[in-house]
Design a protein around this motif. Structure first.
Motif, PDB file in Angstrom:
ATOM      1  N   SER A 134      37.887  36.031  32.396  1.00 37.12           N
ATOM      2  CA  SER A 134      37.124  37.079  33.074  1.00 37.12           C
ATOM      3  C   SER A 134      37.970  38.239  33.574  1.00 37.12           C
ATOM      4  O   SER A 134      37.420  39.263  33.962  1.00 37.12           O
ATOM      5  CB  SER A 134      36.340  36.482  34.251  1.00 37.12           C
ATOM      6  N   THR A 135      39.289  38.119  33.596  1.00 38.68           N
ATOM      7  CA  THR A 135      40.124  39.224  34.048  1.00 38.68           C
ATOM      8  C   THR A 135      40.532  40.152  32.909  1.00 38.68           C
ATOM      9  O   THR A 135      41.237  41.123  33.133  1.00 38.68           O
ATOM     10  CB  THR A 135      41.395  38.700  34.746  1.00 38.68           C
ATOM     11  N   SER A 136      40.095  39.873  31.688  1.00 36.93           N
ATOM     12  CA  SER A 136      40.379  40.772  30.566  1.00 36.93           C
ATOM     13  C   SER A 136      39.409  40.472  29.436  1.00 36.93           C
ATOM     14  O   SER A 136      38.734  39.453  29.428  1.00 36.93           O
ATOM     15  CB  SER A 136      41.820  40.585  30.072  1.00 36.93           C
ATOM     16  N   GLY A 137      39.320  41.414  28.486  1.00 37.94           N
ATOM     17  CA  GLY A 137      38.502  41.168  27.300  1.00 37.94           C
ATOM     18  C   GLY A 137      37.022  41.381  27.536  1.00 37.94           C
ATOM     19  O   GLY A 137      36.606  42.349  28.151  1.00 37.94           O
ATOM     20  N   GLU A 138      36.204  40.453  27.032  1.00 37.15           N
ATOM     21  CA  GLU A 138      34.754  40.580  27.095  1.00 37.15           C
ATOM     22  C   GLU A 138      34.139  39.386  27.799  1.00 37.15           C
ATOM     23  O   GLU A 138      34.712  38.303  27.841  1.00 37.15           O
ATOM     24  CB  GLU A 138      34.160  40.654  25.685  1.00 37.15           C
ATOM     25  N   LEU A 139      32.948  39.598  28.340  1.00 34.79           N
ATOM     26  CA  LEU A 139      32.154  38.514  28.909  1.00 34.79           C
ATOM     27  C   LEU A 139      30.786  38.526  28.262  1.00 34.79           C
ATOM     28  O   LEU A 139      30.322  39.550  27.780  1.00 34.79           O
ATOM     29  CB  LEU A 139      31.992  38.698  30.431  1.00 34.79           C
ATOM     30  N   THR A 140      30.124  37.390  28.280  1.00 33.33           N
ATOM     31  CA  THR A 140      28.752  37.309  27.822  1.00 33.33           C
ATOM     32  C   THR A 140      27.901  36.817  28.982  1.00 33.33           C
ATOM     33  O   THR A 140      28.201  35.778  29.565  1.00 33.33           O
ATOM     34  CB  THR A 140      28.606  36.340  26.635  1.00 33.33           C
ATOM     35  N   GLY A 141      26.850  37.570  29.327  1.00 28.04           N
ATOM     36  CA  GLY A 141      26.000  37.154  30.443  1.00 28.04           C
ATOM     37  C   GLY A 141      25.203  38.315  30.970  1.00 28.04           C
ATOM     38  O   GLY A 141      24.813  39.217  30.227  1.00 28.04           O
ATOM     39  N   VAL A 142      24.954  38.318  32.290  1.00 26.42           N
ATOM     40  CA  VAL A 142      24.124  39.358  32.889  1.00 26.42           C
ATOM     41  C   VAL A 142      24.958  40.436  33.563  1.00 26.42           C
ATOM     42  O   VAL A 142      24.455  41.500  33.909  1.00 26.42           O
ATOM     43  CB  VAL A 142      23.119  38.760  33.902  1.00 26.42           C
ATOM     44  N   GLY A 143      26.258  40.166  33.797  1.00 27.31           N
ATOM     45  CA  GLY A 143      27.129  41.190  34.349  1.00 27.31           C
ATOM     46  C   GLY A 143      27.069  41.342  35.850  1.00 27.31           C
ATOM     47  O   GLY A 143      27.039  42.465  36.367  1.00 27.31           O
ATOM     48  N   LEU A 144      27.059  40.225  36.574  1.00 22.98           N
ATOM     49  CA  LEU A 144      27.032  40.265  38.034  1.00 22.98           C
ATOM     50  C   LEU A 144      28.322  39.707  38.615  1.00 22.98           C
ATOM     51  O   LEU A 144      28.771  38.639  38.208  1.00 22.98           O
ATOM     52  CB  LEU A 144      25.856  39.439  38.587  1.00 22.98           C
ATOM     53  N   GLN A 145      28.901  40.422  39.557  1.00 23.80           N
ATOM     54  CA  GLN A 145      29.981  39.886  40.370  1.00 23.80           C
ATOM     55  C   GLN A 145      29.324  39.322  41.634  1.00 23.80           C
ATOM     56  O   GLN A 145      28.602  40.041  42.335  1.00 23.80           O
ATOM     57  CB  GLN A 145      30.986  40.983  40.745  1.00 23.80           C
ATOM     58  N   ILE A 146      29.545  38.041  41.919  1.00 21.25           N
ATOM     59  CA  ILE A 146      28.827  37.386  42.999  1.00 21.25           C
ATOM     60  C   ILE A 146      29.787  36.741  43.997  1.00 21.25           C
ATOM     61  O   ILE A 146      30.948  36.507  43.696  1.00 21.25           O
ATOM     62  CB  ILE A 146      27.846  36.320  42.460  1.00 21.25           C
ATOM     63  N   ALA A 147      29.259  36.460  45.181  1.00 24.62           N
ATOM     64  CA  ALA A 147      30.030  35.764  46.215  1.00 24.62           C
ATOM     65  C   ALA A 147      29.054  34.977  47.075  1.00 24.62           C
ATOM     66  O   ALA A 147      27.847  35.256  47.086  1.00 24.62           O
ATOM     67  CB  ALA A 147      30.806  36.750  47.076  1.00 24.62           C
ATOM     68  N   ILE A 148      29.582  33.986  47.788  1.00 28.42           N
ATOM     69  CA  ILE A 148      28.779  33.293  48.790  1.00 28.42           C
ATOM     70  C   ILE A 148      29.146  33.889  50.140  1.00 28.42           C
ATOM     71  O   ILE A 148      30.309  33.882  50.535  1.00 28.42           O
ATOM     72  CB  ILE A 148      29.030  31.780  48.766  1.00 28.42           C
ATOM     73  N   ASN A 149      28.153  34.426  50.832  1.00 30.36           N
ATOM     74  CA  ASN A 149      28.386  35.042  52.134  1.00 30.36           C
ATOM     75  C   ASN A 149      28.919  33.999  53.102  1.00 30.36           C
ATOM     76  O   ASN A 149      28.282  32.978  53.349  1.00 30.36           O
ATOM     77  CB  ASN A 149      27.089  35.656  52.663  1.00 30.36           C
TER      78      ASN A 149
END
Length: 414
Positions: free
Chosen positions: A109-124
């Motif tokens: 995930s720190t380079s290249g391509e990803l497959t999915g919906v394109g969300l960066q997420i966190a748990i509050n």
């Protein structure tokens, strides 16, 4: 040892053993740990050695290990569950276990391509709810109007209440063209379902253009979308190109940049500074590292940085460094407030462990975790579409242009 001494020693040992047996104490040699127990112990040792909070969330960490090793795991998955339970007691969503597949995915995930919906997420960390840091630029999530701070309540009717960060990410990943439905809650707007079609997501971190202010002043516009392995190199190329084209000032757009690699953020900060501290990292023993700029900067021209609620982590390190050094003015909204640093460890079976090892402080020793960085000029803005970014309808961008047109930004330091 003489014969008499040997006899005395044997009798003494026999008496001790008899005494122990009378009291019901059985002396048993230590048994070897199973492979599964060794994995649990390996995780415990890494956390024990590296974790930021030396109180381990105000608990006896040795007792946590003992409790975990009392289990007799029949499968590797059983050990994984025990590890997750052990880590959950730290109450830190960023310290987490990754099975081999999740670990490989995180490395990609720190380079290249990803497959999915394109969300960066966190748990509050305060509410425990799953929330959006930012959608990736041009992704299905961004096109569907998902915003920073949106809460994700359900993924395909599965409640996210008890999901770890990686479990939630796994639920949203899938092949190109497949569909996933999210139940989103937004402050002041209630809940709504959003259906997304998964796609291939390009991670091209730099957008660079030469623009002109209303006064016809050439301005270099740079948008940095994440700090991956190529970000610093690509940004340096972009700055050098814009310098040759005659740029007399710069706008660095870090809005909705969720961060990425710490070192990448430090390298980008150095591109703008002749000298000065970039960031302090602080572990449980105190200041662990100081990162300095050693110059020369790639350009001395005035700089304005755009930030918002989706500006997080390495982006905040960069923004804080340039604000504290007087190198740039910040325009926009208070940033996300993630001031913790994780290190990734590969475990003996190919799984991984992300551990919060330190926090960072800006050059003026500001700890921004959960607080964020307040811009020099606060300009709230309603969400805009991708096509509206850096146009006349983008009030934060227009404010940056106005500042640069007036030449009111300090041009460099040192």
């Amino acid at each position: 040892m003489g014969f008499m001494n040997k006899q005395v020693w044997r009798r003494g040992f026999a008496l001790i053993l008899a005494f122990c047996l009378i009291l019901g104490v059985y002396i048993q040699p230590a048994t070897a740990l199973t492979q599964e127990q060794k994995l649990v112990s390996e995780v415990w040792r890494i956390v024990n050695r590296s974790y930021l909070d030396e109180t381990f969330n105000h608990q006896n960490w040795a007792a946590v290990r003992q409790a975990a090793l009392k289990n007799h795991f029949s499968t590797r998955e059983g050990a994984y569950v025990a590890i997750q339970t052990m880590l959950k007691s730290l109450d830190d969503p960023f310290t987490r276990f990754l099975d081999p597949e999740q670990y490989r995915s995180l490395q990609v995930s720190t380079s290249g391509e990803l497959t999915g919906v394109g969300l960066q997420i966190a748990i509050n960390a305060e509410t425990g709810t799953l929330e959006v840091i930012t959608p990736i630029d041009g992704s299905p999530a961004q096109k569907a109007g998902i915003r920073p701070r949106d809460r994700i309540l359900k993924i395909e009717n599965l409640s996210t209440v008890n999901l770890t960060l990686d479990e939630a990410a796994a639920q949203m990943r899938g092949p190109v063209g497949s569909v996933v439905t999210l139940l989103i809650a937004r402050e002041g707007e209630g809940e709504k379902e959003v259906t997304l079609v998964r796609d291939r997501i390009e991670l091209n971190p730099v957008v660079a253009e030469l623009r002109f202010s209303p006064q016809d002043k050439p301005i270099g516009y740079l948008r940095l979308t994440q700090f991956n392995a190529n970000a610093a190199m690509e940004l340096a190329h972009a700055i050098n190109s814009l310098e040759k084209k005659g740029a007399a000032g710069y706008i660095l757009d870090l809005r909705n940049n969720p961060g990425g690699l710490l070192q990448s953020g430090i390298e980008v900060a150095r591109q703008w500074l002749d000298s000065g501290t970039v960031v302090y990292t602080v572990n449980r023993q105190g200041i662990q590292g100081t990162f300095e700029a050693f110059g020369p900067a790639l350009t001395p021209d005035p700089l304005v940085i755009l930030v918002n609620q989706g500006t997080a982590s390495a982006s905040e390190i960069l923004a804080g460094a340039l604000q504290d050094n007087g190198r740039a003015q910040l325009v926009g909204e208070t940033t996300f407030g993630k001031g913790l640093i994780q290190s990734l460890f590969e475990l003996s079976d190919g799984s991984g462990l992300a551990v919060t090892i330190a926090k960072y402080e800006t050059p003026n020793h500001r700890d921004i975790n959960k607080l964020g960085i307040t811009p020099d000029i606060v300009i709230p803005q309603q969400p805009i579409t991708r096509d509206q970014i850096a146009t006349t309808t983008d009030s934060q961008y227009q404010a940056a242009m106005e500042i640069l047109s007036k030449n009111s930004v300090i041009a460099g330091k040192g």
